[in-house]
Design a protein around this motif. Structure first.
Motif, PDB file in Angstrom:
ATOM      1  N   ASP A   1       0.818  -1.221   0.000  1.00 17.36           N
ATOM      2  CA  ASP A   1       0.000   0.000   0.000  1.00 17.36           C
ATOM      3  C   ASP A   1       0.851   1.271   0.000  1.00 17.36           C
ATOM      4  O   ASP A   1       0.365   2.361   0.307  1.00 17.36           O
ATOM      5  N   GLY A   2       2.115   1.143  -0.265  1.00 19.53           N
ATOM      6  CA  GLY A   2       2.966   2.340  -0.376  1.00 19.53           C
ATOM      7  C   GLY A   2       3.502   2.847   0.941  1.00 19.53           C
ATOM      8  O   GLY A   2       3.985   3.976   1.041  1.00 19.53           O
ATOM      9  N   ILE A   3       3.396   2.033   1.988  1.00 18.52           N
ATOM     10  CA  ILE A   3       3.889   2.458   3.299  1.00 18.52           C
ATOM     11  C   ILE A   3       5.334   1.975   3.455  1.00 18.52           C
ATOM     12  O   ILE A   3       5.600   0.770   3.398  1.00 18.52           O
ATOM     13  N   HIS A   4       6.226   2.911   3.672  1.00 14.11           N
ATOM     14  CA  HIS A   4       7.614   2.525   3.914  1.00 14.11           C
ATOM     15  C   HIS A   4       7.703   1.841   5.276  1.00 14.11           C
ATOM     16  O   HIS A   4       7.108   2.311   6.258  1.00 14.11           O
ATOM     17  N   VAL A   5       8.421   0.737   5.337  1.00 12.69           N
ATOM     18  CA  VAL A   5       8.624   0.054   6.616  1.00 12.69           C
ATOM     19  C   VAL A   5      10.109   0.067   6.913  1.00 12.69           C
ATOM     20  O   VAL A   5      10.929  -0.241   6.041  1.00 12.69           O
ATOM     21  N   ARG A   6      10.442   0.472   8.129  1.00 12.79           N
ATOM     22  CA  ARG A   6      11.850   0.501   8.540  1.00 12.79           C
ATOM     23  C   ARG A   6      11.963  -0.201   9.884  1.00 12.79           C
ATOM     24  O   ARG A   6      11.337   0.206  10.865  1.00 12.79           O
ATOM     25  N   LEU A   7      12.758  -1.242   9.922  1.00 17.11           N
ATOM     26  CA  LEU A   7      12.979  -1.990  11.165  1.00 17.11           C
ATOM     27  C   LEU A   7      14.459  -1.856  11.524  1.00 17.11           C
ATOM     28  O   LEU A   7      15.327  -2.232  10.739  1.00 17.11           O
ATOM     29  N   SER A   8      14.700  -1.308  12.722  1.00 19.32           N
ATOM     30  CA  SER A   8      16.082  -1.031  13.110  1.00 19.32           C
ATOM     31  C   SER A   8      16.316  -1.539  14.527  1.00 19.32           C
ATOM     32  O   SER A   8      15.403  -1.578  15.348  1.00 19.32           O
ATOM     33  N   GLY A   9      17.527  -1.922  14.802  1.00 16.02           N
ATOM     34  CA  GLY A   9      17.873  -2.406  16.143  1.00 16.02           C
ATOM     35  C   GLY A   9      19.009  -3.403  16.027  1.00 16.02           C
ATOM     36  O   GLY A   9      19.456  -3.737  14.919  1.00 16.02           O
ATOM     37  N   GLN A  10      19.442  -3.883  17.164  1.00 16.99           N
ATOM     38  CA  GLN A  10      20.596  -4.781  17.143  1.00 16.99           C
ATOM     39  C   GLN A  10      20.213  -6.143  16.545  1.00 16.99           C
ATOM     40  O   GLN A  10      19.275  -6.784  17.019  1.00 16.99           O
ATOM     41  N   ASP A  11      20.898  -6.527  15.517  1.00 16.83           N
ATOM     42  CA  ASP A  11      20.730  -7.852  14.909  1.00 16.83           C
ATOM     43  C   ASP A  11      19.324  -8.138  14.396  1.00 16.83           C
ATOM     44  O   ASP A  11      18.889  -9.283  14.358  1.00 16.83           O
ATOM     45  N   VAL A  12      18.641  -7.080  14.010  1.00 15.53           N
ATOM     46  CA  VAL A  12      17.261  -7.297  13.565  1.00 15.53           C
ATOM     47  C   VAL A  12      17.194  -7.989  12.208  1.00 15.53           C
ATOM     48  O   VAL A  12      16.178  -8.601  11.875  1.00 15.53           O
ATOM     49  N   GLU A  13      18.226  -7.903  11.425  1.00 14.78           N
ATOM     50  CA  GLU A  13      18.137  -8.449  10.066  1.00 14.78           C
ATOM     51  C   GLU A  13      17.895  -9.955  10.117  1.00 14.78           C
ATOM     52  O   GLU A  13      17.029 -10.491   9.435  1.00 14.78           O
ATOM     53  N   ARG A  14      18.681 -10.613  10.953  1.00 15.02           N
ATOM     54  CA  ARG A  14      18.452 -12.046  11.130  1.00 15.02           C
ATOM     55  C   ARG A  14      17.379 -12.270  12.182  1.00 15.02           C
ATOM     56  O   ARG A  14      16.558 -13.181  12.082  1.00 15.02           O
ATOM     57  N   GLY A  15      17.393 -11.380  13.215  1.00 11.60           N
ATOM     58  CA  GLY A  15      16.558 -11.592  14.388  1.00 11.60           C
ATOM     59  C   GLY A  15      17.406 -12.231  15.471  1.00 11.60           C
ATOM     60  O   GLY A  15      18.114 -13.213  15.198  1.00 11.60           O
ATOM     61  N   THR A  16      17.355 -11.648  16.690  1.00 13.63           N
ATOM     62  CA  THR A  16      18.160 -12.188  17.789  1.00 13.63           C
ATOM     63  C   THR A  16      17.930 -13.686  17.953  1.00 13.63           C
ATOM     64  O   THR A  16      18.846 -14.443  18.235  1.00 13.63           O
ATOM     65  N   PHE A  17      16.668 -14.083  17.736  1.00 14.07           N
ATOM     66  CA  PHE A  17      16.329 -15.492  17.983  1.00 14.07           C
ATOM     67  C   PHE A  17      16.334 -16.317  16.687  1.00 14.07           C
ATOM     68  O   PHE A  17      15.735 -17.379  16.606  1.00 14.07           O
ATOM     69  N   SER A  18      16.977 -15.758  15.690  1.00 11.08           N
ATOM     70  CA  SER A  18      17.191 -16.447  14.424  1.00 11.08           C
ATOM     71  C   SER A  18      15.893 -16.918  13.769  1.00 11.08           C
ATOM     72  O   SER A  18      15.836 -17.948  13.131  1.00 11.08           O
ATOM     73  N   HIS A  19      14.854 -16.125  13.925  1.00 10.31           N
ATOM     74  CA  HIS A  19      13.571 -16.530  13.353  1.00 10.31           C
ATOM     75  C   HIS A  19      13.187 -15.699  12.140  1.00 10.31           C
ATOM     76  O   HIS A  19      12.349 -16.099  11.352  1.00 10.31           O
ATOM     77  N   ARG A  20      13.834 -14.541  11.979  1.00  6.01           N
ATOM     78  CA  ARG A  20      13.331 -13.587  10.999  1.00  6.01           C
ATOM     79  C   ARG A  20      13.962 -13.792   9.614  1.00  6.01           C
ATOM     80  O   ARG A  20      13.268 -13.922   8.623  1.00  6.01           O
ATOM     81  N   HIS A  21      15.252 -13.692   9.536  1.00  3.25           N
ATOM     82  CA  HIS A  21      16.001 -13.853   8.272  1.00  3.25           C
ATOM     83  C   HIS A  21      15.475 -12.956   7.151  1.00  3.25           C
ATOM     84  O   HIS A  21      15.146 -13.426   6.071  1.00  3.25           O
ATOM     85  N   HIS A  22      15.438 -11.652   7.418  1.00  2.64           N
ATOM     86  CA  HIS A  22      14.978 -10.726   6.384  1.00  2.64           C
ATOM     87  C   HIS A  22      16.085 -10.363   5.408  1.00  2.64           C
ATOM     88  O   HIS A  22      15.814  -9.790   4.364  1.00  2.64           O
ATOM     89  N   VAL A  23      17.309 -10.663   5.783  1.00  2.00           N
ATOM     90  CA  VAL A  23      18.421 -10.436   4.860  1.00  2.00           C
ATOM     91  C   VAL A  23      19.112 -11.778   4.647  1.00  2.00           C
ATOM     92  O   VAL A  23      19.602 -12.386   5.602  1.00  2.00           O
ATOM     93  N   LEU A  24      19.112 -12.209   3.400  1.00  2.00           N
ATOM     94  CA  LEU A  24      19.779 -13.476   3.099  1.00  2.00           C
ATOM     95  C   LEU A  24      21.196 -13.174   2.617  1.00  2.00           C
ATOM     96  O   LEU A  24      21.423 -12.172   1.915  1.00  2.00           O
ATOM     97  N   HIS A  25      22.120 -14.034   3.005  1.00  2.54           N
ATOM     98  CA  HIS A  25      23.528 -13.825   2.639  1.00  2.54           C
ATOM     99  C   HIS A  25      23.990 -14.941   1.716  1.00  2.54           C
ATOM    100  O   HIS A  25      23.875 -16.117   2.070  1.00  2.54           O
ATOM    101  N   ASP A  26      24.517 -14.534   0.573  1.00  3.69           N
ATOM    102  CA  ASP A  26      25.075 -15.530  -0.343  1.00  3.69           C
ATOM    103  C   ASP A  26      26.277 -16.176   0.339  1.00  3.69           C
ATOM    104  O   ASP A  26      27.174 -15.471   0.829  1.00  3.69           O
ATOM    105  N   GLN A  27      26.269 -17.490   0.377  1.00  3.61           N
ATOM    106  CA  GLN A  27      27.330 -18.201   1.091  1.00  3.61           C
ATOM    107  C   GLN A  27      28.626 -18.242   0.289  1.00  3.61           C
ATOM    108  O   GLN A  27      29.655 -18.661   0.786  1.00  3.61           O
ATOM    109  N   GLU A  28      28.565 -17.827  -0.973  1.00  6.24           N
ATOM    110  CA  GLU A  28      29.768 -17.907  -1.802  1.00  6.24           C
ATOM    111  C   GLU A  28      30.299 -16.573  -2.289  1.00  6.24           C
ATOM    112  O   GLU A  28      31.452 -16.460  -2.662  1.00  6.24           O
ATOM    113  N   VAL A  29      29.448 -15.551  -2.273  1.00  6.72           N
ATOM    114  CA  VAL A  29      29.906 -14.243  -2.754  1.00  6.72           C
ATOM    115  C   VAL A  29      29.862 -13.277  -1.568  1.00  6.72           C
ATOM    116  O   VAL A  29      28.792 -13.040  -0.996  1.00  6.72           O
TER     117      VAL A  29
END
Ligand SMILES: Cc1ncc(C[n+]2csc(CCOP(=O)(O)OP(=O)(O)O)c2C)c(N)n1
Ligand SMILES: [Mg+2]
Length: 1016
Positions: free
Chosen positions: A660-688
């Motif tokens: 709907d055009g709403i910008h979402v910004r999530l910030s904080g320590q280790d939020v990309e993966r999630g402290t409890f490793s449940h989120r995984h909003h940023v995937l990392h290429d294991q080779e590059v």
């Protein structure tokens, strides 16, 4: 500095010389031969580069020199002069240099050559010493009694007396010798060599006058060169007549404004600027320069001192609006408690007179808590840059003004400065201005900081620091111009340390002589900067006395007229002091456009689409970790079964808002993966290396952007930043997640001073969301509690009054509250509450206690049905089991919130008490869902009402819910407590104790006789 002055007095005074001895042989050297920086290869190369060359070359040079000393490079000139001076009388001139190179003369010349090299090296070192340490002896204190660096030492490598030449194995006789200048100095201007006397004089002028520069710690050579060039180039600090007149006019406004307030309201606190009046022209000058460089929006933060003056003369708030803030009889038109006048913010769009360009200036409202506003300003500036696509900070910038004591003492300064270079937090350079009046309330700097300057904290990010004597307005203007140019050129932070004094006490009622008697005796003698500067300009013929007096009278008249019209004001409009207006979001009167509740459900295809993206890798040839693959497969299975866990619930909320055009910004320590490793909003290429993928940004072609960013390890700074970010636009969901909820207390000031009372004080909405992992899971005192009791204690809904609304209860109640506190027990409800946050026609901060073990608990999943179209956030989740079928038979109703629900439900099942005991979940705790709780309590009219929580009795929710339950039941039914006993620490560190406590309160919860015969 004072000691330096004493030394310099001896050195410079009358016959001994000092500056005079340095100047005795001043003036440019005769003629430029070859610039060694540009050309070192010609036959006339400097001596240093060819000293090891052939004797015929030397002879050539020698004969050319004999003919005319100006025929050779200055360094050869110096070499032959030295050689001649140290040869036996008559010898050198008569003999050829080749002969000179033989025998005794040969060895003598070699020694001489070595001496020339050594002396040049010494002079280069000397130049560098001034660049590094010149600021220690700069004349920074307008009072002339204090050391801006808290130390009267004079570095031994600065030439403050002739004998100090010995440090470099030089002496007085070397003063008239010429030396080649290194490429790391600009003091020569067009000249590449200078006599030592002139070198020292120019270094003194550049580094030890009214400006002291700290920059040699900067790692980047180009940046150092840039600064050297700005401060060393001879004659660079020039002002036109017009510029001087503008500066004077601004100084008049600044000074006369304070005088006017002092005359009219002599016994009112205003935290006047007296002693640092130059701040106003300083800010204006940096804004002019920035505007010329393309900036059209400046966001500022500042403390109490001089704030009204900044509002009047920089932001240009109408004077009558400022003056009516002093009228104690005026009532405020707006709801809320308001704030004192020197905390209010302002937003103003105007034309910059110097550049004729539009510029928007905003000063952020702030609490008394010094420096707390710093990260908020940065967040707001970042958001404006983000929404305008200003990726380089060329349009929007921030300026932060600080007090000297606060800048040195408050840790949030460091936390904020450390955000300055982080990709998702940088504002591409902030100009920091420290109003360094060399005192903090009654405390001397010597006992208030351990660093030499109050500004040393900025060194960690390689920000240059310009110290300047505030009684030299032109030096201040120059420094401001350079700071603005620095920011425009390098997009990095820069600090201006305005070394000034505070003419009166901490405020106008305060007596400074109690604690700083000698300083204040000097201050009383101190001539006002306006007087000094106007006298100077009159003497220079830049203005006449009459013109000056007319300018003063003109501004006084403006103040008088505004004062007269301020008397016509009948009411105070805090709304006029809004620092972040959202004109399109509210009506013209600032009201919400509707007041009804909003469906937050989603279409099946939207759920499916988001679910599929959440369980896939949208980029080709992208190799993810096998553990992440497993998680994504698990998600795919859930989606196939039309189910969701917590992470998927969050995905649904974010993804649908992005659609709907709403910008979402999530910030904080280790939020990309999630402290409890449940989120995984940023995937990392294991080779590059560093190749990442954010699937949330691959949902729809025309979606809004999703920002997810791991932050620095700061709560105070980062939460403040996100709060500021959320101010820029209502059409964004800005979330800050604490690593564990426990850590929110290091951001307490942002919570207490901004989030909870922000709207009441400053009539501004803010929809920031705090995600605070919370739950008693045996993880010890510091990984258990987000301290719900504190948030609830600050909630403003009345415990003793059952609210009766004519319209939509839910929305009306939300509109009335200061913030919303929820503890969702299902992913669907979590998704709904996040969506409601944006679909509401107003904005309130939202505090969410989020789960840890529930993230993976199969019981705690939701079906897609719970998010289907037509569904919405459930403030209360009623019991739908056997108890609800026959409510009259139910003996006990347990109300609870969050994770404990699942423990209670399991236990009830085990004890086969499903018909006897109903369990009802409060998902929204504050504002308290009086209406729904009443419905539930009435439904189970014969049952005992119990509040069960896993937290200790003096914590959690009990103190908040208890009086409200009593209000619901009109005090006719008690509400019994079940939970942990009171305690000092939020949780035990011992697993055994933890489970024991759990068992004990579970036993009570299901013991139907537990409260028989007990008094409350
Ligand atoms: C966090 C915080 N602690 C204490 C205070 C109380 N206080 C108000 S002004 C002040 C002195 C500030 O000194 P400085 O930063 O040098 O600013 P100045 O008043 O000299 O301009 C203090 C301690 C405060 N406002 N905020
Ligand atoms: Mg101070």
């Amino acid at each position: 500095m004072s000691q330096f002055r004493a030394l310099a007095g001896v050195l410079r005074g009358g016959s001994v010389g000092g500056i005079q001895w340095l100047r005795a042989c001043g003036g440019a050297p005769a003629r430029r031969w070859v610039d060694p920086r540009r050309n070192c290869s010609s036959g006339a190369a400097p001596v240093l580069s060819s000293v090891a060359g052939s004797s015929s070359y030397m002879e050539e040079m020698y004969f050319a020199w004999l003919e005319d000393h100006r025929n050779v490079h200055e360094s050869w000139d110096a070499f032959f002069r030295n050689m001649q001076a140290s040869s036996p009388p008559g010898e050198a001139v008569e003999r050829r240099p080749s002969a000179l190179l033989e025998g005794r003369v040969l060895s003598h010349s070699a020694n001489m050559a070595q001496k020339v090299v050594e002396d040049h090296l010494a002079v280069h070192t000397l130049i560098r010493a001034y660049q590094i340490r010149g600021h220690h002896v700069a004349q920074l204190d307008p009072l002339g009694i204090l050391d801006a660096d808290l130390d009267s030492f004079v570095p031994s490598d600065l030439i403050t007396t002739i004998d100090k030449l010995g440090f470099y194995s030089l002496d007085e006789s070397d003063l008239d010798r010429s030396f080649q200048l290194p490429s790391t100095t600009f003091i020569g201007g067009e000249d590449t060599t200078l006599p030592l006397r002139e070198i020292i004089r120019r270094l003194e002028a550049s580094y030890c006058g009214h400006i002291g520069i700290e920059f040699m710690f900067i790692n980047n050579v180009n940046q150092c060169q840039w600064i050297r060039q700005k401060f060393e180039t001879p004659g660079i600090m020039q002002f036109t007549k017009l510029e001087k007149r503008t500066l004077l006019a601004r100084l008049i406004r600044s000074t006369r404004f304070e005088d006017f307030l002092a005359r009219k309201w002599s016994s009112e606190k205003r935290f006047g600027l007296e002693g640092c009046e130059v701040l106003i022209p300083a800010l204006k000058s940096m804004i002019d320069t920035s505007s010329a460089a393309g900036i059209d929006s400046v966001i500022m933060g500042m403390p109490h001192r001089g704030r009204l003056n900044v509002l009047a003369n920089v932001i240009r708030k109408e004077l009558d609006q400022i003056f009516c803030q002093f009228d104690p009889k005026l009532e405020a038109s707006d709801e809320g408690s308001g704030d004192v006048k020197y905390h209010l913010g302002m937003y103003h769009e105007r034309i910059n007179r110097e550049t004729d360009k539009n510029i928007t200036l905003s000063l952020m409202a702030n609490p008394s808590h010094l420096e707390a506003v710093d990260p908020v300003v940065q967040g707001k500036a970042k958001a404006e840059q983000f929404y305008r696509g200003d990726t380089q900070g060329k349009k929007v910038m921030s300026i932060l003004i600080h007090g000297d004591a606060a800048f040195a003492g408050q840790g949030v300064v460091y936390e904020t400065i450390h955000l300055s270079e982080l990709p998702s937090y940088t504002t591409h350079g902030t100009i920091h201005v420290v109003v360094n009046n060399q005192i903090g309330f009654t405390t001397d700097p010597r006992v208030a900081r351990s660093s030499p300057y109050p500004t040393d904290v900025a060194r960690v990010v390689n920000a240059p620091i310009f110290h300047v004597n505030a009684d030299d307005p032109e030096a201040v203007m120059y420094v401001c111009r350079v700071a603005a140019e620095w920011r425009a050129t390098f997009n990095k932070d820069v600090v201006i340390d305005l070394v000034c004094y505070r003419r009166f006490g901490h405020n106008e009622m305060d007596e400074p002589m109690f604690t700083q008697p000698l300083m204040y005796k000097q201050i009383r003698r101190q001539e006002h900067v306006l007087k000094k500067y106007s006298d100077r300009l009159i003497a220079e013929g830049v203005v006449t006395l009459q013109e000056y007096e007319e300018e003063v009278a003109k501004y006084d008249k403006i103040c008088e007229e505004a004062y007269a019209s301020s008397k016509d004001e009948k009411i105070l409009n805090i709304r006029h002091w809004l620092d972040s207006p959202w004109p399109d979001f509210f009506t013209a009167e600032g009201e919400p456009r509707s007041m009804s509740s909003v469906p937050t459900g989603l279409k099946e295809e939207v759920l499916q689409h988001i679910g599929q993206t959440a369980s896939s890798v949208p980029l080709d040839d992208f190799k993810i970790h096998p553990g992440v693959s497993r998680i994504l497969r698990g998600r795919a299975d859930l989606v196939k079964n039309r189910q969701m866990d917590w992470a998927l619930g969050e995905y649904m909320a974010f993804g649908s808002l992005l659609k709907d055009g709403i910008h979402v910004r999530l910030s904080g320590q280790d939020v990309e993966r999630g402290t409890f490793s449940h989120r995984h909003h940023v995937l990392h290429d294991q080779e590059v290396d560093k190749r990442i993928c954010v699937p949330m940004n691959h949902l729809w072609a025309d979606q809004a952007p999703y920002t997810v960013c791991n932050s620095s390890l700061s709560e105070y700074g980062v939460l403040g930043f996100e709060l500021g970010f959320a101010m820029a636009s209502p059409n964004a969901l800005i979330l800050w997640e604490a690593q564990f909820g426990d850590f929110n207390n290091t951001a307490q000031c942002i919570i207490d001073q901004f989030i909870s009372p922000g709207q009441a004080k400053w009539v501004r909405n803010n929809g920031i969301v705090l995600l605070l992992p919370h739950g008693m899971e045996g993880m010890g005192p510091e990984h258990s509690s987000a301290r719900p009791e504190r948030f609830l204690q600050m909630s403003k809904d009345d415990p003793d009054h059952f609210p009766e609304f004519s319209g939509d209860f839910e929305v009306q109640q939300l509109y009335d509250c200061n913030w919303i506190v929820v503890n969702c027990s299902t992913p669907a409800n979590y998704c709904h509450v996040l969506r409601r946050q944006i679909l509401l026609p107003f904005r309130k901060p939202l505090i969410i206690f989020t789960p840890k073990s529930l993230l993976r608990q199969p019981d705690a999943r939701s079906s897609f049905e719970d998010l289907a179209e037509g569904t919405q956030f459930k403030r209360v989740i009623p019991d739908v089991g056997p108890a609800s079928q026959n409510p009259a038979k139910v003996k006990r109703v347990i109300f609870c919130t969050g994770k404990v629900y699942y423990e209670l439900a399991r236990e009830r099942k085990q004890q086969k008490l499903e018909k006897d005991i109903a369990i009802i979940r409060l998902e929204q705790i504050s504002p308290f869902p009086f209406d729904l709780v009443r419905t539930e309590a009435e439904k189970y009219g014969n049952a005992e009402l119990v509040w069960c929580q896993e937290e200790h009795k003096n914590m959690g929710y009990y103190d908040y819910v208890r009086p409200r339950f009593l209000t619901v039941a009109a005090n006719r039914r008690p509400i019994w407590y079940v939970g942990r006993d009171p305690a000092a620490a939020p949780a035990t560190g011992n697993k055994f104790t933890h489970f024991n406590e759990l068992k004990r309160f579970m036993d009570t919860a299901f013991n139907l006789n537990a409260f028989h015969g007990k008094d409350l």
